[in-house]
Design an enzyme around this catalytic site. Sequence first.
Site, PDB file in Angstrom:
ATOM      1  CB  SER A 155      -1.118  -0.049   1.243  1.00 53.29           C
ATOM      2  OG  SER A 155      -1.839   0.782   0.737  1.00 53.29           O
ATOM      3  CG  ASP A 300      -3.137   4.127  -1.500  1.00 52.14           C
ATOM      4  OD1 ASP A 300      -3.256   3.760  -2.452  1.00 52.14           O
ATOM      5  OD2 ASP A 300      -3.358   3.777  -0.285  1.00 52.14           O
ATOM      6  CG  ASP A 302      -2.672  -0.561  -2.226  1.00 50.88           C
ATOM      7  OD1 ASP A 302      -3.133   1.407  -2.218  1.00 50.88           O
ATOM      8  OD2 ASP A 302      -3.322  -1.383  -2.026  1.00 50.88           O
ATOM      9  CG  ASP A 304      -5.912   0.872  -0.399  1.00 51.03           C
ATOM     10  OD1 ASP A 304      -5.259   2.054  -0.852  1.00 51.03           O
ATOM     11  OD2 ASP A 304      -6.177   0.196   0.376  1.00 51.03           O
TER      12      ASP A 304
END
Length: 552
Positions: A155, A300, A302, A304
């Site tokens: 992430s 961000d 990734d 999400d």
Amino acid sequence: MSLSPELRDRAFRWIADDLDPADREEMQRLLGKAMVGEQEAIDELADRMRAPLSFGTAGLRGPVRPGPNGMNRAVVVRTTAGLGDWLAASGKSRGVVVVGRDARHGSEQFHRDVAGVLTAAGFDVRVLPRPLPTPVLAFAVRKLNAVAGVQVTASHNPPADNGYKVYLDAGSQIVPPADREIEAAIAKVGAAVVVPTAEGWTTLGEDLVQSYVDRAASLPRSPERALRIAATTLHGVGAATLREVLASAGFTDVHLVAEQEQPDPDFPTVSFPNPEEPGAADLLLQLASTVDADVAVALDPDADRCALGVRERDGSWRMLRGDETGALLGERVLSTLDRSVHPDPLVAATIVSSELLRSVAAKHNARYDETLTGFKWLVRAGDGNGTGLVYAYEEAIGHCVDPDVVRDKDGISAAVLACDLAASLKVSGRSLLDALDDLAVAHGLHLTDQVSLRVQDLGVIGRTMARLRAEPPAELAGTAVTVSDLRPKADVLTMRGPGLRVLVRPSGTEPKVKAYLEIVEPVAGAAELDDARKRGRERLSALREEISALLG
């Protein structure tokens, strides 16, 4: 500190059991330096050989390096074998498992290892076609009725890290006791070098990605599309999907930060690739000013999480707090909801998020619930299964705007809905700031902030919480407060008074004690808003000073 025989032997055992030649060589060099007394090597070896990475929020996360206390092929293989054993013991053998990845260091090899171990274990493994946002993996788990999904991602962690995120058959992150049960199953797995692997998994086609794009693009509630958007994906995997979704939704005037558009696991323009971190959104806000954007969007790595940037009335740009975006999107969802589809809607926020959404929900005759921090709890709000959930958010810029198909935070779908709101406001000469003012007039001005105490000695965290429990304040910022202890449900203290709330808890991911502050000022009408904002900011500043001193 000298190299103990026990540490030396454990390192030798790890090297013998590792399946990756490069990792074996790296550990051999480190062990060799430790054996001749190099203190730095001894300390490094001891750190790498500490207890294995434990399952935290949805799985594993740690630095990419050999050893049990790192993300490496041996850890990934053993973790996947344990997950497969647990799924089989739960009656889910031979089911579909979806595997995805981001573009961090190690992600490509790790996701092949995950697919290979699960294929050998007899599962129907479906691999996403390329590095893709985490929400696409969460979407695929539900769409394919999979028994589990694994996304290789860290992430918004620092560049040195990678991770392993697990979703179960409802497309939601794992919760206790599954995490502890999976961890126990991993502990029973033998050496990584002897874990069976096989090829033969299925690589999913672009049609699966297109299904996600089509769904996210269908979220806008208004026909307005005259909007100039500045965006960044912080060197992650979200750029292509974000562009495609926005274009499919009709938003074509999109400008991405060029320096941050392509995936780059070194994250060269940011020290910490989290839109909330100071400085992370500087290039985005510069671009927004340069192109005269109407709204700025930061995902961000990734994709999400989603943060929004707005132009202040003096022409400067700033990022909205997660609570501000949460209230705006919650109001948007509830005010445009099709009650024939969702007759008894539920919205949810975490205990550390603003309580403004509670008031918004009451206005729209919707149910509201507060959960512990983390989307693994938010998507299970209400009855434990998230029945009727139409929106959930956490103050750390996580938003779930379409839980029917993605039971997790989704920065891309949140961005689409935010742009839809901004476009519908723009047509009447208004902005997201005007919408926030509307909420303040209707529900009171809610101002939030955070105070963190970072520690070197982890024992300070427990001592600080114990001291606050033993000697809680009777008054904060001139307001009498009552203190509630959420133990054993959570290690959280709540302090409340009229128009004031503070929650204190240890961080789940960092060596910190964190305090979440909220001030609520009544607003008699739009003409009184400036005075209310001045009073609120003064109270919040005083509260921040007192809490900083209280944490010590």
